[in-house]
Structure formats: C-alpha cells, structure tokens
Scaffold this motif. Structure first.
Motif, PDB file in Angstrom:
ATOM      1  N   LYS A  40      -6.669  43.825 -35.786  1.00 64.16           N
ATOM      2  CA  LYS A  40      -5.083  43.849 -35.552  1.00 64.16           C
ATOM      3  C   LYS A  40      -4.658  45.005 -35.266  1.00 64.16           C
ATOM      4  O   LYS A  40      -5.234  46.042 -35.607  1.00 64.16           O
ATOM      5  N   ILE A  41      -3.643  45.351 -34.490  1.00 67.64           N
ATOM      6  CA  ILE A  41      -2.847  46.672 -34.508  1.00 67.64           C
ATOM      7  C   ILE A  41      -1.790  46.823 -35.295  1.00 67.64           C
ATOM      8  O   ILE A  41      -1.057  45.670 -35.632  1.00 67.64           O
ATOM      9  N   VAL A  42      -1.931  47.817 -36.100  1.00 64.94           N
ATOM     10  CA  VAL A  42      -0.925  48.363 -36.941  1.00 64.94           C
ATOM     11  C   VAL A  42      -0.241  49.440 -36.793  1.00 64.94           C
ATOM     12  O   VAL A  42      -0.870  50.455 -35.972  1.00 64.94           O
ATOM     13  N   GLU A  43       1.123  49.725 -37.189  1.00 65.58           N
ATOM     14  CA  GLU A  43       1.835  50.967 -36.963  1.00 65.58           C
ATOM     15  C   GLU A  43       1.292  51.835 -38.053  1.00 65.58           C
ATOM     16  O   GLU A  43       1.592  51.417 -39.193  1.00 65.58           O
ATOM     17  N   ARG A  44       1.087  53.122 -37.994  1.00 63.15           N
ATOM     18  CA  ARG A  44       0.656  54.028 -39.035  1.00 63.15           C
ATOM     19  C   ARG A  44       1.174  55.329 -38.773  1.00 63.15           C
ATOM     20  O   ARG A  44       1.084  55.979 -37.665  1.00 63.15           O
ATOM     21  N   PRO A  45       1.355  56.381 -39.637  1.00 67.03           N
ATOM     22  CA  PRO A  45       1.775  57.645 -39.614  1.00 67.03           C
ATOM     23  C   PRO A  45       0.208  58.304 -39.384  1.00 67.03           C
ATOM     24  O   PRO A  45      -0.562  58.306 -39.983  1.00 67.03           O
ATOM     25  N   MET A  46       0.248  58.913 -38.055  1.00 63.71           N
ATOM     26  CA  MET A  46      -0.765  59.895 -37.720  1.00 63.71           C
ATOM     27  C   MET A  46      -0.417  61.146 -37.602  1.00 63.71           C
ATOM     28  O   MET A  46       0.687  61.745 -37.263  1.00 63.71           O
ATOM     29  N   VAL A  47      -1.305  62.375 -37.772  1.00 65.57           N
ATOM     30  CA  VAL A  47      -1.172  63.629 -37.580  1.00 65.57           C
ATOM     31  C   VAL A  47      -1.727  64.084 -36.092  1.00 65.57           C
ATOM     32  O   VAL A  47      -2.879  63.874 -36.079  1.00 65.57           O
ATOM     33  N   ILE A  48      -0.883  64.387 -35.289  1.00 65.46           N
ATOM     34  CA  ILE A  48      -1.002  64.688 -34.078  1.00 65.46           C
ATOM     35  C   ILE A  48      -0.354  66.333 -33.669  1.00 65.46           C
ATOM     36  O   ILE A  48       0.812  66.468 -33.806  1.00 65.46           O
ATOM     37  N   LYS A  49      -1.224  67.172 -33.412  1.00 71.02           N
ATOM     38  CA  LYS A  49      -0.706  68.669 -33.011  1.00 71.02           C
ATOM     39  C   LYS A  49       0.204  69.244 -34.337  1.00 71.02           C
ATOM     40  O   LYS A  49       1.078  69.768 -34.234  1.00 71.02           O
ATOM     41  N   GLY A  50      -0.471  68.691 -35.567  1.00 72.18           N
ATOM     42  CA  GLY A  50       0.517  69.152 -36.649  1.00 72.18           C
ATOM     43  C   GLY A  50       1.702  68.462 -37.048  1.00 72.18           C
ATOM     44  O   GLY A  50       2.087  68.787 -38.317  1.00 72.18           O
ATOM     45  N   GLN A  51       1.826  67.567 -36.303  1.00 74.63           N
ATOM     46  CA  GLN A  51       3.302  66.535 -36.659  1.00 74.63           C
ATOM     47  C   GLN A  51       2.782  65.097 -37.034  1.00 74.63           C
ATOM     48  O   GLN A  51       1.842  64.614 -36.406  1.00 74.63           O
ATOM     49  N   ILE A  52       3.425  64.779 -37.919  1.00 76.12           N
ATOM     50  CA  ILE A  52       3.468  63.255 -38.331  1.00 76.12           C
ATOM     51  C   ILE A  52       4.130  62.500 -37.454  1.00 76.12           C
ATOM     52  O   ILE A  52       5.387  62.722 -37.371  1.00 76.12           O
TER      53      ILE A  52
END
Length: 425
Positions: free
Chosen positions: A371-383
């Motif tokens: 399933k697809i879930v929304e999660r906080p991810m770190v991309i280029k130092g940003q959440i």
C-alpha cells in the motif's frame, strides 16, 4: 418420453479429465436449452456445461469434487420423444445422485443463476452472525472496502461464500434487515461457540492449493523488498486523469507498474522467462505477458495482459479492467488465464508493509505491490511529506541471481520515481 444423456464434453487441448466443481441443478428440476447445468474445472479455468435440450433432470452423474473422464456420463434428462439412449441401455453411473445439500452449498458459492434459485433470505438464514471480537471473517479486499464504506462490521455479517466467505450479496442482505435488529448480536457476541464446519477442498480452491504447494516445493524462492517514492508518478496519474479521464478512462497505478515492468525487462531478459525444471530448459521471451493476480469469490485467479510491451497506459488500463471483471464474474476463458511470463500482485489499500508472494510457476518472478502511505522523508536535508510504497517481490533462485533481482527492482524504482523515463525510448 425418453432419456437424453449428456456426457462430459471434450474441452480440448488434450484434457482427458476434469473436476466437477458445482451443480446448478438437482434431480427433479426442469431445465431449458442453453441453461448452465454444471461447472467443471480444468487445470486453468472454470468451464460452463450448458444443456442442449429441454427436459427434467432425472439423475446426476457425479458429485462436486469428483474427477470425471471426458466422455463419462454427466447428467441424464427426461425429454419428450425418444431421447438419445434406450432406457435399458442407460449407464449405471447416471443413476448416481449428488446430495441435495451439497448442491445447495455449491450454488451459493458460485453465485450463478440456477433453474429455481432460493430467495437470498432463505439461503442466508439471517445475515447476522456472532463472531469473537478478534475473529477475522473471510472476505475479498473489495468486500472489505465496501463494508468499510458502509460502516458495517464484517464480524456481524453471515458469509454465504466458500468457507463462510462474506460476499457483496451478504452485505446487501445485512443492510436489508434495517436497524430493528442492529443490537441483536451484541449479547450473542460474547456467547461461547462449539460449532464446527468441514469444507471440502474442491474446485478452484483445490487448484489453488495444488499450485501453491507445487510452487513452494519446486522453486527456490527468495524475496526482495524495496521502498519506492511514488509521489511523482501519483502526481502524473492525477494530472492525466484530470485531463483525459472523461474521454479515455481513469488510470490506476497498475498500468504504470506494467509499463515499468516492460521497460525494466529490456535489460533483464532472464527475468521475463519460464523454467521447465523437468526438461532443464529456460525459455526467455521477448513478449511480456503480465499476469494480474485477481481475487474472485471463488478464489485467486491470474488473468493475463498479453503483449504489454505494445500497449499504452490506457490500453493496459482497459485490458486490466476487462480481465479483472471477467475473472471476478467467473467468465474468464482458459486462454485469458494462461500464458503469463511474469506476474504482478497487489492487495491495493490492504497491501500491508511487506509480503512474500508465491511464484506463479513456471514463471521465475512475481512483483508484489504494497500500500501507499504518506511519510516524512529527508530530501536534501529537508523533511518533506512523500508518498511511499514498498515492492515485495519473489524470484526463483534456480534461474535468477540475487544481484540481478535487486538491480531489476532498482530499475523499476528509478522508472517510477522519474516517471518521464517510462516513455523515453
């Protein structure tokens, strides 16, 4: 009056015997020409057996679950005129009658029209049933979602499908009761239960069991799980649906996954293959025939999207929808259920975090979608909040090396995370 004996027909492709899955008639029923009398199961598909005559059923030639040879007596019908056999020459097997109770159960399981169907209320014997609070009733993902949308607790609904599986019709019957009985199961929910039910493993369930057991015993399974950011492809899908949905149809994620498989397999031909372990031969195929694992009321089926490499997104979407509908209605043909080179399996919103799908032999790979879930991810130092999805895939280690499997899934990941690359030639 005479007797017309119908024998088990030759379904073709060298099939010498089939399993009698379900009767749609019983002794004493009046039938008309072209009415479906029974369903039989080949190694791939369910096949309807229609009546060529009008008349009255006087004997059945077998019981559900029985394996019958082509040419053996299936059913005997009393007709006006001479019929096609003499009474004295009528085979003894024709007088064998399947128990009426078993016939009724199978009729409910298949949910197909019969000569004189019982009203739903009579079949259900009341759609409410008490289960333990932690007991998980059997139901397909579509039925579970439907129940969730309706605000119905599945544990309170009596299932009339195989092994007590809850069907869409059972939800309708539950709603039809109205609110007058809404509180009736509350006290019963805590009552002790000592009932038991024995379910014969026949028909589609037997075929599924045999294939799953065969796959796990013969193939050297290993699974690989990878996390994929599907934010971009979901944005593309929403954009295309907004722009073209009214004229071309709505797109789900599956056509994008099929396209990703097609493109990734160009660099991994050893994965688009079948392995004949008896002949010790691997056949790599240029055509990509994608099996789409589909849950139907009678069990798991795998209709095949043929030549996915030559289909557009909307063409794939339309074919997936057509095949899924045919499979769920029990109308998929033998050809539509065979010939896949790789399988895609998804439980949609119920897909969980990780799964370990079983190979669809003789294929050497199956790709499972969680399933697809929304999660906080770190991309280029940003959440940032991203839409994330796991692919849980299994491979046959006799044919596919672990490194190749990982690289293959990584290729799919790259294509989905940069969806423009799906269409760059």
């Amino acid at each position: 009056m005479g007797t017309h004996v119908i024998k088990m027909p030759d379904i073709g492709e060298g099939i010498a015997e089939v399993e009698l899955s379900v009767w749609h008639v019983k002794v004493g029923d009046m039938v008309v020409e072209d009415q479906v009398l029974a369903d039989v199961m080949t190694d791939k598909a369910m096949v309807d057996i229609p009546s060529p005559v009008h008349g009255k059923v006087i004997a059945l030639g077998g019981q559900p679950g029985e394996v019958m040879a082509v040419g053996s007596v299936l059913i005997s019908i009393e007709v006006e005129g001479a019929g096609n056999v003499k009474e004295s020459a009528q085979p003894a097997a024709v007088v064998k009658e399947a128990p009426v109770a078993a016939t009724k159960v199978e009729t409910v399981v298949e949910s197909k029209p019969v000569a004189a169907p019982a009203p739903k209320a009579a079949v259900c014997q009341g759609p409410m049933v008490a289960r333990e609070a932690d007991e998980r009733p059997l139901a397909s993902p579509a039925v579970r979602k439907h129940a969730l949308d309706l605000g119905i607790q599945l544990r309170l609904v009596r299932g009339t499908g195989p092994a007590g599986r809850v069907l869409h019709e059972d939800l309708d019957a539950y709603l039809a009761q109205g609110q007058s009985n809404a509180s009736a199961p509350v006290a019963a929910a805590y009552a002790q239960r000592t009932d038991e039910q024995q379910i014969p493993v026949i028909g589609m369930r037997r075929k599924i069991a045999q294939r799953m057991q065969d796959a796990t015993q013969r193939a050297a399974h290993f699974s690989y799980v990878e996390e994929i950011d599907v934010t971009a492809v979901e944005e593309l899908r929403a954009h295309l649906n907004e722009k073209h949905g009214a004229t071309r149809g709505k797109l789900t994620l599956l056509p994008f996954l099929v396209r990703a498989l097609v493109v990734a397999l160009r660099d991994f031909p050893q994965i688009n293959a079948r392995y004949d372990d008896e002949a010790q031969v691997i056949t790599r195929l240029g055509a990509v025939h994608v099996g789409i694992a589909t849950q139907a009321d009678i069990g798991l089926m795998v209709p095949v999207v043929r030549h996915a490499e030559a289909r557009s997104l909307w063409d794939s979407a339309a074919e997936i929808s057509r095949l899924a509908t045919a499979a769920r209605n029990g109308k998929a043909s033998r050809d539509e259920l065979s010939g896949s080179t790789i399988t895609l399996t998804s439980l949609g919103a119920l897909g969980g975090i990780v799964s370990t799908p079983v190979l669809n032999l003789p294929e050497v790979a199956i790709v499972g979608v969680n399933k697809i879930v929304e999660r906080p991810m770190v991309i280029k130092g940003q959440i940032v909040i991203r839409k994330m999805m796991n692919l849980s895939s299994s491979f046959d280690h006799r044919v596919v090396d672990g490194m190749d499997a990982a690289l293959f899934i990584q290729a799919i990941r790259g294509l989905l995370e940069q969806p423009a690359t799906l269409f760059v030639e």
